[in-house]
Design a protein around this motif. Structure first.
Motif, short mmCIF file in Angstrom:
data_model
loop_
_atom_site.label_atom_id
_atom_site.label_comp_id
_atom_site.label_asym_id
_atom_site.label_seq_id
_atom_site.Cartn_x
_atom_site.Cartn_y
_atom_site.Cartn_z
N LEU A 235 -35.82 21.94 -7.32
CA LEU A 235 -35.12 21.44 -6.32
C LEU A 235 -35.62 19.34 -6.69
N LEU A 236 -34.48 19.03 -6.85
CA LEU A 236 -34.05 17.23 -6.73
C LEU A 236 -34.73 16.47 -5.24
N PRO A 237 -35.27 14.72 -5.94
CA PRO A 237 -36.21 14.37 -4.73
C PRO A 237 -34.83 14.43 -3.54
N GLY A 238 -35.84 14.24 -2.32
CA GLY A 238 -35.12 13.90 -0.94
C GLY A 238 -34.42 14.95 -0.18
N ILE A 239 -34.03 16.69 -1.23
CA ILE A 239 -33.28 17.08 -0.28
C ILE A 239 -33.99 17.91 0.81
N THR A 240 -33.29 18.69 1.26
CA THR A 240 -33.48 19.46 2.25
C THR A 240 -33.11 21.20 2.04
N VAL A 241 -33.30 22.30 2.40
CA VAL A 241 -33.11 23.32 2.34
C VAL A 241 -33.02 23.95 4.08
N ALA B 52 -33.65 32.72 -7.44
CA ALA B 52 -34.31 32.17 -8.73
C ALA B 52 -33.44 30.80 -9.56
N GLY B 53 -34.09 30.40 -10.82
CA GLY B 53 -33.73 29.79 -11.64
C GLY B 53 -32.90 28.97 -10.94
N ALA B 54 -32.29 28.23 -9.63
CA ALA B 54 -31.46 27.26 -9.45
C ALA B 54 -31.86 26.04 -9.29
N VAL B 55 -30.72 25.49 -9.45
CA VAL B 55 -30.66 23.41 -9.55
C VAL B 55 -30.57 23.34 -8.18
N VAL B 56 -31.22 22.77 -7.82
CA VAL B 56 -30.83 22.38 -5.99
C VAL B 56 -30.32 20.49 -5.95
N THR B 57 -28.98 20.21 -6.09
CA THR B 57 -28.94 19.13 -5.81
C THR B 57 -28.51 18.39 -4.63
N ARG B 58 -28.54 18.79 -3.90
CA ARG B 58 -27.74 18.57 -2.24
C ARG B 58 -28.00 20.03 -0.66
N ARG B 59 -28.45 19.16 -0.38
CA ARG B 59 -28.78 19.93 0.55
C ARG B 59 -28.09 21.04 0.91
N VAL B 60 -28.58 22.23 1.30
CA VAL B 60 -28.56 23.78 1.43
C VAL B 60 -28.85 23.74 3.51
#
Length: 209
Positions: free
Chosen positions: A167-173, A181-189
């Motif tokens: 999860l990249l900096p500042g992201i909210t889930v 598994a293995g996801a690269v999260v670049t924006r809010r979920v």
């Protein structure tokens, strides 16, 4: 010895929690589980009676990621029973002095919790998961092995982060969301959403589109 610990759940995760408890100086009083097995003292509905009968000094949730909603329910059961719910932090985890870890949270070996990280109650931080500075991990969230939260990530209540996800900096889930598994999260979920892939894309939203 810290005392006798009752573990709610006798499956794989419950046994892992038992090993962690031993590393933290606890003895295992037994397990509750809705299926009989070694060390099982009764069903989950027996937990309150066992606690009130002082057959354990403290209790913790040992149900894993196959029943995330049940984890929260069991923790509330322990709270209503007046049980002590200690945090268990493995001696080989790295926890910053400015990090706060809530009641009933389990932190496995190799995990890293950085400066000013806040971890709520009944959270799972599995082996080699990393939450860097200023992350906020709300109650009942679950970080699988090797998950990486870059700085200032927020994980809301009951969310699940799969093994090796980044999860990249500042992201909210959002609350109750699932990061595969293995996801690269670049924006809010969004709350209740499921995302996967790199970059992560939404594939489902609970109860909606």
């Amino acid at each position: 010895m810290a005392g006798r610990l009752l573990i709610l759940g006798a499956g794989g995760h419950g046994r892992a929690v038992a090993e962690l408890a031993a590393e933290c100086g606890w003895s295992v009083a037994g397990f509750t589980d809705n299926s009989p097995g070694p060390g099982v003292l009764g069903g989950d509905d027996a937990a309150e009676g066992l606690i009130r009968a002082r057959q354990a000094d403290a209790a913790i949730v040992g149900v894993g990621n196959t029943a995330l909603r049940r984890r929260a329910e069991l923790f509330e059961l322990l709270r209503k029973a007046g049980a002590t719910t200690p945090a268990l932090v493995h001696p080989r985890a790295s926890v910053a002095r400015t990090c706060r870890v809530g009641d009933g949270t389990v932190v496995f070996p190799g995990a890293v919790l950085g400066a000013a990280v806040e971890v709520g109650d009944n959270v799972v931080v599995y082996s080699n998961a990393v939450a860097e500075h200023d992350c906020r991990i709300a109650s009942h969230a679950y970080l699988s092995p090797g998950a990486i939260l870059s700085g200032s990530v927020t994980i809301e209540a009951g969310a699940f982060v799969g093994a090796g996800a980044v999860l990249l900096p500042g992201i909210t889930v959002g609350a109750g969301a699932t990061v595969a598994a293995g996801a690269v999260v670049t924006r809010r979920v969004a709350a209740g959403a499921t995302v996967l892939g790199s970059p992560a894309r939404q594939v489902a939203l609970r109860g909606g589109a």
